[in-house]
Design a protein around this motif. Structure first.
Motif, PDB file in Angstrom:
ATOM      1  N   TYR A 192     -45.924   8.693  56.738  1.00  0.00           N
ATOM      2  CA  TYR A 192     -45.147   9.909  56.944  1.00  0.00           C
ATOM      3  C   TYR A 192     -44.897  10.200  58.420  1.00  0.00           C
ATOM      4  O   TYR A 192     -44.139  11.107  58.747  1.00  0.00           O
ATOM      5  CB  TYR A 192     -45.896  11.117  56.365  1.00  0.00           C
ATOM      6  CG  TYR A 192     -45.951  11.188  54.864  1.00  0.00           C
ATOM      7  CD1 TYR A 192     -44.816  11.475  54.121  1.00  0.00           C
ATOM      8  CD2 TYR A 192     -47.151  10.990  54.180  1.00  0.00           C
ATOM      9  CE1 TYR A 192     -44.873  11.561  52.737  1.00  0.00           C
ATOM     10  CE2 TYR A 192     -47.217  11.078  52.797  1.00  0.00           C
ATOM     11  CZ  TYR A 192     -46.074  11.364  52.080  1.00  0.00           C
ATOM     12  OH  TYR A 192     -46.126  11.445  50.719  1.00  0.00           O
ATOM     13  N   THR A 193     -45.569   9.464  59.294  1.00  0.00           N
ATOM     14  CA  THR A 193     -45.617   9.867  60.705  1.00  0.00           C
ATOM     15  C   THR A 193     -44.641   9.131  61.610  1.00  0.00           C
ATOM     16  O   THR A 193     -44.411   9.554  62.736  1.00  0.00           O
ATOM     17  CB  THR A 193     -47.036   9.651  61.256  1.00  0.00           C
ATOM     18  OG1 THR A 193     -47.346   8.246  61.226  1.00  0.00           O
ATOM     19  CG2 THR A 193     -48.067  10.404  60.431  1.00  0.00           C
ATOM     20  N   ASP A 197     -38.144  13.270  59.736  1.00  0.00           N
ATOM     21  CA  ASP A 197     -37.656  13.898  58.499  1.00  0.00           C
ATOM     22  C   ASP A 197     -37.688  12.958  57.294  1.00  0.00           C
ATOM     23  O   ASP A 197     -36.779  12.960  56.461  1.00  0.00           O
ATOM     24  CB  ASP A 197     -36.221  14.426  58.683  1.00  0.00           C
ATOM     25  CG  ASP A 197     -36.119  15.418  59.817  1.00  0.00           C
ATOM     26  OD1 ASP A 197     -36.960  16.322  59.886  1.00  0.00           O
ATOM     27  OD2 ASP A 197     -35.212  15.261  60.659  1.00  0.00           O
ATOM     28  N   GLY A 198     -38.742  12.151  57.179  1.00  0.00           N
ATOM     29  CA  GLY A 198     -38.818  11.260  56.040  1.00  0.00           C
ATOM     30  C   GLY A 198     -40.079  10.426  56.043  1.00  0.00           C
ATOM     31  O   GLY A 198     -41.060  10.758  56.707  1.00  0.00           O
ATOM     32  N   TYR A 199     -40.037   9.310  55.327  1.00  0.00           N
ATOM     33  CA  TYR A 199     -41.209   8.452  55.249  1.00  0.00           C
ATOM     34  C   TYR A 199     -40.817   7.023  54.877  1.00  0.00           C
ATOM     35  O   TYR A 199     -39.686   6.751  54.457  1.00  0.00           O
ATOM     36  CB  TYR A 199     -42.221   9.004  54.238  1.00  0.00           C
ATOM     37  CG  TYR A 199     -41.747   9.067  52.800  1.00  0.00           C
ATOM     38  CD1 TYR A 199     -41.963   8.007  51.927  1.00  0.00           C
ATOM     39  CD2 TYR A 199     -41.093  10.204  52.307  1.00  0.00           C
ATOM     40  CE1 TYR A 199     -41.542   8.068  50.604  1.00  0.00           C
ATOM     41  CE2 TYR A 199     -40.666  10.268  50.986  1.00  0.00           C
ATOM     42  CZ  TYR A 199     -40.894   9.193  50.145  1.00  0.00           C
ATOM     43  OH  TYR A 199     -40.469   9.254  48.840  1.00  0.00           O
ATOM     44  N   SER A 215     -34.770   9.371  54.728  1.00  0.00           N
ATOM     45  CA  SER A 215     -34.735  10.354  55.814  1.00  0.00           C
ATOM     46  C   SER A 215     -33.539  11.288  55.636  1.00  0.00           C
ATOM     47  O   SER A 215     -32.487  10.878  55.133  1.00  0.00           O
ATOM     48  CB  SER A 215     -34.641   9.651  57.166  1.00  0.00           C
ATOM     49  OG  SER A 215     -34.450  10.575  58.210  1.00  0.00           O
ATOM     50  N   GLY A 328     -41.868  20.682  51.789  1.00  0.00           N
ATOM     51  CA  GLY A 328     -41.374  19.510  52.496  1.00  0.00           C
ATOM     52  C   GLY A 328     -40.770  19.840  53.841  1.00  0.00           C
ATOM     53  O   GLY A 328     -40.969  19.124  54.825  1.00  0.00           O
ATOM     54  N   ARG A 329     -40.008  20.926  53.918  1.00  0.00           N
ATOM     55  CA  ARG A 329     -39.383  21.313  55.186  1.00  0.00           C
ATOM     56  C   ARG A 329     -40.443  21.572  56.250  1.00  0.00           C
ATOM     57  O   ARG A 329     -40.257  21.240  57.427  1.00  0.00           O
ATOM     58  CB  ARG A 329     -38.512  22.553  54.988  1.00  0.00           C
ATOM     59  CG  ARG A 329     -37.232  22.285  54.181  1.00  0.00           C
ATOM     60  CD  ARG A 329     -36.501  23.576  53.891  1.00  0.00           C
ATOM     61  NE  ARG A 329     -35.379  23.400  52.986  1.00  0.00           N
ATOM     62  CZ  ARG A 329     -34.126  23.132  53.358  1.00  0.00           C
ATOM     63  NH1 ARG A 329     -33.847  23.004  54.642  1.00  0.00           N
ATOM     64  NH2 ARG A 329     -33.169  22.994  52.464  1.00  0.00           N
ATOM     65  N   TYR A 332     -42.581  18.025  57.139  1.00  0.00           N
ATOM     66  CA  TYR A 332     -41.955  17.052  58.015  1.00  0.00           C
ATOM     67  C   TYR A 332     -41.824  17.536  59.458  1.00  0.00           C
ATOM     68  O   TYR A 332     -41.478  16.744  60.341  1.00  0.00           O
ATOM     69  CB  TYR A 332     -40.590  16.638  57.460  1.00  0.00           C
ATOM     70  CG  TYR A 332     -40.717  15.770  56.229  1.00  0.00           C
ATOM     71  CD1 TYR A 332     -41.452  14.591  56.270  1.00  0.00           C
ATOM     72  CD2 TYR A 332     -40.131  16.134  55.022  1.00  0.00           C
ATOM     73  CE1 TYR A 332     -41.592  13.793  55.151  1.00  0.00           C
ATOM     74  CE2 TYR A 332     -40.271  15.338  53.889  1.00  0.00           C
ATOM     75  CZ  TYR A 332     -41.003  14.168  53.965  1.00  0.00           C
ATOM     76  OH  TYR A 332     -41.155  13.378  52.852  1.00  0.00           O
ATOM     77  N   LYS A 333     -42.117  18.805  59.699  1.00  0.00           N
ATOM     78  CA  LYS A 333     -42.159  19.285  61.087  1.00  0.00           C
ATOM     79  C   LYS A 333     -43.416  18.803  61.794  1.00  0.00           C
ATOM     80  O   LYS A 333     -43.431  18.650  63.016  1.00  0.00           O
ATOM     81  CB  LYS A 333     -42.097  20.814  61.109  1.00  0.00           C
ATOM     82  CG  LYS A 333     -40.735  21.377  60.757  1.00  0.00           C
ATOM     83  CD  LYS A 333     -40.742  22.903  60.848  1.00  0.00           C
ATOM     84  CE  LYS A 333     -39.376  23.465  60.500  1.00  0.00           C
ATOM     85  NZ  LYS A 333     -39.363  24.955  60.557  1.00  0.00           N
ATOM     86  N   PRO A 335     -46.080  16.126  60.268  1.00  0.00           N
ATOM     87  CA  PRO A 335     -46.779  15.335  59.252  1.00  0.00           C
ATOM     88  C   PRO A 335     -48.158  14.857  59.689  1.00  0.00           C
ATOM     89  O   PRO A 335     -49.046  14.665  58.858  1.00  0.00           O
ATOM     90  CB  PRO A 335     -45.839  14.157  59.004  1.00  0.00           C
ATOM     91  CG  PRO A 335     -44.988  14.074  60.229  1.00  0.00           C
ATOM     92  CD  PRO A 335     -44.836  15.484  60.716  1.00  0.00           C
TER      93      PRO A 335
END
Length: 387
Positions: A192-193, A197-199, A215, A328-329, A332-333, A335
């Motif tokens: 996740y890192t 904005d995704g993984y 993403s 989720g919002r 992802y800020k 992770p």
């Protein structure tokens, strides 16, 4: 021109469309599925079926399960952060071409009429029914269902989902050797890192590995760069079988998903977990809801039942998707913070396992722990909370 009048015409023979069709046919309804391609056909998909999705399948999929996931490994670049093991499988791995073909065959066995290579060009609602035009034919029905994915032609034709939010996904599939297969067996890898904005993920499928990236902000070119870098860190190799991209709907925001004669399910209706990208479970769930409404409307002659489908989706599916979207919002800020929190309180992931197995509900889980409101709450959790 086909002169029959079908009770329900379904566009799209994915898990949701075929599951819905089978349920309707078993109830005695005359159902047609229009599938734009011919089986078997490839679809970009990680191929992970959660246990709770497995429980909603209209027929057993045991013959096509390629691996059973009991371990979840979080990584950061080229470092394994933590491995979480579960006593029983919580995700079952399949190839989507095999899954979709199996479910479509089950629908046909239930009495559904399936027409492959039938690309829908136009949809018209007229009085007490609908007309669906493909390249070669016109079909008439009482009700229409769009189960045709994120780029749903049905939704566009009837003016639904105009505010659809999308995420871009890219997937590579490799045929791997015995040693690599053993390395990834029964586990999935996720980072996740390393992606804005995704993984990134790796899923095992008994001799085949699916590696992908999703993403909300990266271009396809950058996604390919991130994914290849990740695969280098993993020292993953094999024969490349496919490399394809696609969009996924991102659910969580209520929108109209039906008209007087048309309804959408699954990805076509935007019913996808915007945090993890899971869509099959919600496709099956929405198909289950809609089947009840269509059966009551057609077989039981309660015409108003169809129109309450939207209400039921709003009351049952949307609260969970909305909570996941909010979570989720925020996730992802930062992770890396979330990974540290889970490392400190691994029992949290055990509760997520319960959700994937159908024992708990995401909405209730996240509300209970105030995950959406503040990550800081985790730092004060006590073991008594987990009892």
């Amino acid at each position: 021109m086909d002169s029959k009048i079908y009770d329900v015409i379904i566009v799209g023979a994915g898990p949701g469309g075929s599951s819905l069709a089978a349920k309707l046919a078993e109830a005695g309804l005359h159902v047609l599925i229009l599938e734009k391609q011919s089986f078997p056909r490839y679809k970009v998909c990680g191929g992970g079926i959660t246990k709770r999705a497995l429980l909603k399948m209209p027929t057993a999929i045991t013959p096509i399960i390629r691996d059973q996931i009991t371990s979840f490994v979080t990584v950061e670049g080229n470092h394994d952060i933590q491995e979480f093991k579960h006593k029983t499988p919580f995700i079952y791995m399949v190839m989507r071409d095999e899954l979709d073909q199996l479910l479509a065959k089950h629908a046909v066995d239930c009495g559904v009429e399936l027409k492959e290579d039938s690309f829908v060009k136009k949809v018209v609602e007229c009085g007490g029914g609908v007309e669906v035009f493909t390249r070669d034919e016109k079909y008439s029905g009482r009700y229409l269902v769009g189960a045709d994915g994120v780029n749903s032609i049905v939704a566009k034709q009837v003016g639904l989902m105009s505010e659809r939010r999308k995420a871009l996904a890219l997937e590579y599939e490799f045929r791997c050797d015995q040693a690599t297969n053993a390395k990834y067996k029964n586990k999935f890898i996720i980072d996740y890192t390393s992606v804005p904005d995704g993984y990134i993920w790796i899923f095992p499928k008994n001799g085949i590995l699916s590696a992908g990236i999703g993403s909300y902000s990266l271009s396809r070119k950058l996604m390919s760069k991130y994914l290849l870098s990740f695969l280098d860190h993993q020292e993953m190799s094999g024969d490349l079988l496919s490399a394809k991209g696609s969009f996924l709907s991102a659910g969580g925001t209520r929108q109209p998903i039906m008209t007087q004669r048309t309804a959408l399910i699954g990805d076509a209706a935007g019913l996808v977990d915007s945090f993890a990208g899971e869509g099959i479970y919600y496709a099956l769930w929405s198909a289950e809801l809609l089947s009840d409404h269509l059966i009551k409307s057609i077989r039981d002659r309660y015409s108003e039942a169809f129109l309450t489908y939207q209400r039921d989706v709003d009351l049952t599916i949307m609260p969970e998707l909305s909570t996941l979207d909010q979570f989720g919002r925020k996730f992802y800020k930062n992770p890396k913070l979330m990974q540290k929190i889970v490392s400190r309180f691994p029992k949290l992931l055990s509760l997520v396992f319960d959700v994937l197995e159908g024992k708990r509900d995401y909405s209730k889980l996240y509300k209970k722990f105030n995950i959406v409101k503040s990550y800081g709450h985790f730092l004060n959790l006590k073991s008594s909370i987990f009892t």
